[in-house]
Design a protein around this motif. Structure first.
Motif, PDB file in Angstrom:
ATOM      1  N   THR A  38       1.272  -1.083   0.095  1.00 41.20           N
ATOM      2  CA  THR A  38       0.324   0.274   0.153  1.00 41.20           C
ATOM      3  C   THR A  38       0.639   0.800   0.193  1.00 41.20           C
ATOM      4  O   THR A  38       2.261   1.714   0.868  1.00 41.20           O
ATOM      5  CB  THR A  38      -0.905  -0.118   1.105  1.00 41.20           C
ATOM      6  OG1 THR A  38      -0.144   0.134   2.072  1.00 41.20           O
ATOM      7  CG2 THR A  38      -1.794  -1.572   1.459  1.00 41.20           C
ATOM      8  N   VAL A  41      -1.892   7.726   0.958  1.00 40.27           N
ATOM      9  CA  VAL A  41      -2.594   8.988  -0.248  1.00 40.27           C
ATOM     10  C   VAL A  41      -2.114   9.670   0.430  1.00 40.27           C
ATOM     11  O   VAL A  41      -1.991  11.111  -0.049  1.00 40.27           O
ATOM     12  CB  VAL A  41      -4.409   8.787   0.342  1.00 40.27           C
ATOM     13  CG1 VAL A  41      -5.486   9.991  -0.347  1.00 40.27           C
ATOM     14  CG2 VAL A  41      -4.481   7.633  -0.669  1.00 40.27           C
ATOM     15  N   ASN A 370     -10.228   6.787  -0.186  1.00 41.55           N
ATOM     16  CA  ASN A 370      -9.110   5.656  -0.147  1.00 41.55           C
ATOM     17  C   ASN A 370      -8.034   6.526   1.655  1.00 41.55           C
ATOM     18  O   ASN A 370      -8.005   8.011   0.768  1.00 41.55           O
ATOM     19  CB  ASN A 370      -8.451   5.402  -0.992  1.00 41.55           C
ATOM     20  CG  ASN A 370      -8.905   4.534  -1.736  1.00 41.55           C
ATOM     21  OD1 ASN A 370      -9.782   4.076  -1.844  1.00 41.55           O
ATOM     22  ND2 ASN A 370      -9.548   5.578  -3.463  1.00 41.55           N
ATOM     23  N   PHE A 373      -4.028   3.849  -1.093  1.00 47.04           N
ATOM     24  CA  PHE A 373      -3.975   3.148  -2.695  1.00 47.04           C
ATOM     25  C   PHE A 373      -3.289   1.208  -2.171  1.00 47.04           C
ATOM     26  O   PHE A 373      -2.555   0.837  -1.314  1.00 47.04           O
ATOM     27  CB  PHE A 373      -3.246   3.322  -3.145  1.00 47.04           C
ATOM     28  CG  PHE A 373      -3.761   4.787  -3.582  1.00 47.04           C
ATOM     29  CD1 PHE A 373      -5.612   4.735  -3.704  1.00 47.04           C
ATOM     30  CD2 PHE A 373      -3.318   6.215  -4.859  1.00 47.04           C
ATOM     31  CE1 PHE A 373      -5.562   5.923  -4.253  1.00 47.04           C
ATOM     32  CE2 PHE A 373      -3.875   7.055  -4.311  1.00 47.04           C
ATOM     33  CZ  PHE A 373      -5.023   7.065  -4.911  1.00 47.04           C
TER      34      PHE A 373
END
Ligand code: FES
Ligand SMILES: [Fe+2]
Length: 404
Positions: A38, A41, A370, A373
């Motif tokens: 991940t 954001v 989110n 990501f």
């Protein structure tokens, strides 16, 4: 393999990539990362994160500023994309130098800067830099040559009034600069072996056909991310370039924080011949290099895109795309071909697909949909890029300069 364009044997590291491309084709297997991951954001939106990037990355790191052919001997070229006014020069000794584009008298810019959205500046042929305010004059190597009414300046040693020089070096056709004064560095060392690939492909001999310099509303890393994975080609570029590409077959090589990759084209799956040179290689795959942190070289079948992705604000990317063509394909006969090519790649593929996607993502970032990501194993190079940014911001990543 000898490249007929450059008469040089293929570097072993590039030959190994070609071999792995062949293996991927034969076994129908994609090279993947070890695990998915991940990216927060906030790294695309947080003003503090952006400031850290400005200080530790764009403010310290060697950054590609131009192609060598843009600065002939006896010329000066402004470079403003780092937010600091810089002038690049090439004096009679052939060396490229970088200076703050700031007069030592009262600070006027010595040559006009280059704003995004306007026609990008071209090198100005000149024997010296003459300030447009009161005509203080500097040699192209930065030394103060002349002051009008010099006798009226009391008690200043003119030797202290040379232009402020910035670390700058050139290798494999790339002019690389740091935007704060400091120790010299080696561009060849900075490229960590990738220069051999660029030399074999003939980058130093390329010449500029067209350049664009524009700002878009997207964090710079969103556009970098888009060039680090082939996972999206099948979908986002379905009607433009996907007909030429295999679906997400990419082999990668790491050179420090830089990366080289071969993005497989369908032709490699139809008839694979060991490529004898650049043109043959570019039919099988699109070689794509990331010169960390913000520069891409994309080797299309018969030309090269050199793209700098700069960061004027957290939610902006300054996109500087220079289309480079082989020196034996210039002139009026070729112009319509290159015009059409440039329009397809810059306006259709990059602007309407890759950049438009980055802009659409940026709009949704602060929605809260989110916090992170999710990147799959086919997007491992994106993860690695963000890891390297973290390492650079934490001072744990050297760039091959004297200080590591
Ligand atoms: S500011 Fe440059 S000569 Fe005065
Ligand atoms: Fe793309």
């Amino acid at each position: 393999m000898i490249n007929p364009n450059t008469a040089a044997p293929i570097p072993a590291t590039l030959a190994d990539m070609v071999h792995r491309l062949d293996q991927a084709r034969l076994t129908q297997s994609r090279e993947e990362g070890e695990q998915s991951g991940t990216v927060p954001v906030s790294h695309y939106t947080d003003p503090q994160h952006w400031q850290q990037e400005q200080a530790a990355l764009f403010g310290q790191w060697p950054i590609v500023a131009a192609h060598s052919s843009e600065i002939p001997i006896g010329s000066a070229l402004p470079f403003d994309a780092l937010g600091v006014p810089i002038v690049l020069t090439r004096a009679a000794d052939g060396r490229v130098r970088a200076f703050l584009n700031v007069c030592r008298h009262r600070g006027m810019a010595l040559i006009a800067g280059s704003d995004p959205g306007a026609e990008p500046a071209k090198a100005k042929a000149c024997k010296a830099l003459v300030c447009p305010y009161h005509a203080w004059t500097y040699e192209l190597d930065g030394r103060l040559r002349h002051r009008l009414h010099a006798e009226t300046f009391d008690g200043i040693d003119p030797a202290t009034l040379n232009l402020v020089e910035l670390p700058c070096d050139e290798a494999s056709g790339l002019v690389v600069v740091k935007c704060s004064p400091g120790a010299a560095f080696s561009a060849e060392a900075f490229l960590q072996g990738l220069g051999a690939h660029m030399d074999w492909m003939g980058l130093p001999r390329m010449t500029v056909f067209r350049k664009v310099d524009r700002v878009y509303q997207a964090n710079w890393k969103l556009t970098v991310d888009a060039f680090l994975e082939g996972y999206h080609i099948r979908v986002l570029h379905r009607d433009t370039i996907y007909p030429f590409f295999a679906d997400a077959y990419t082999v990668n090589l790491h050179a420090g924080p830089h990366q080289d990759s071969l993005v497989a084209r369908r032709a490699a799956f139809e008839a694979f011949e060991p490529p004898q040179g650049r043109d043959a290689l570019c039919k099988l795959a699109t070689p794509t290099q990331l010169v960390f942190p913000n520069t891409f070289l994309i080797w299309h079948p018969d030309y090269v895109s050199l793209i700098g992705m700069f960061s004027p604000a957290p939610d902006q990317v300054r996109w500087v795309h220079t289309m480079l063509i082989p020196p034996d394909r210039t002139g009026d006969d070729w112009t319509p071909h290159w015009e059409k090519t440039f329009q397809l790649i810059e306006q259709t593929v990059f602007q309407q697909e890759d950049i438009a996607t980055a802009v659409a993502i940026q709009r949704g970032l602060s929605s809260g949909a989110n916090t992170h990501f999710h990147l799959g194993r086919l997007e491992h190079e994106v993860l690695r890029f963000h890891h390297n940014i973290d390492e650079a911001l934490g001072g744990r990543l050297g760039h091959g300069g004297p200080e590591g």
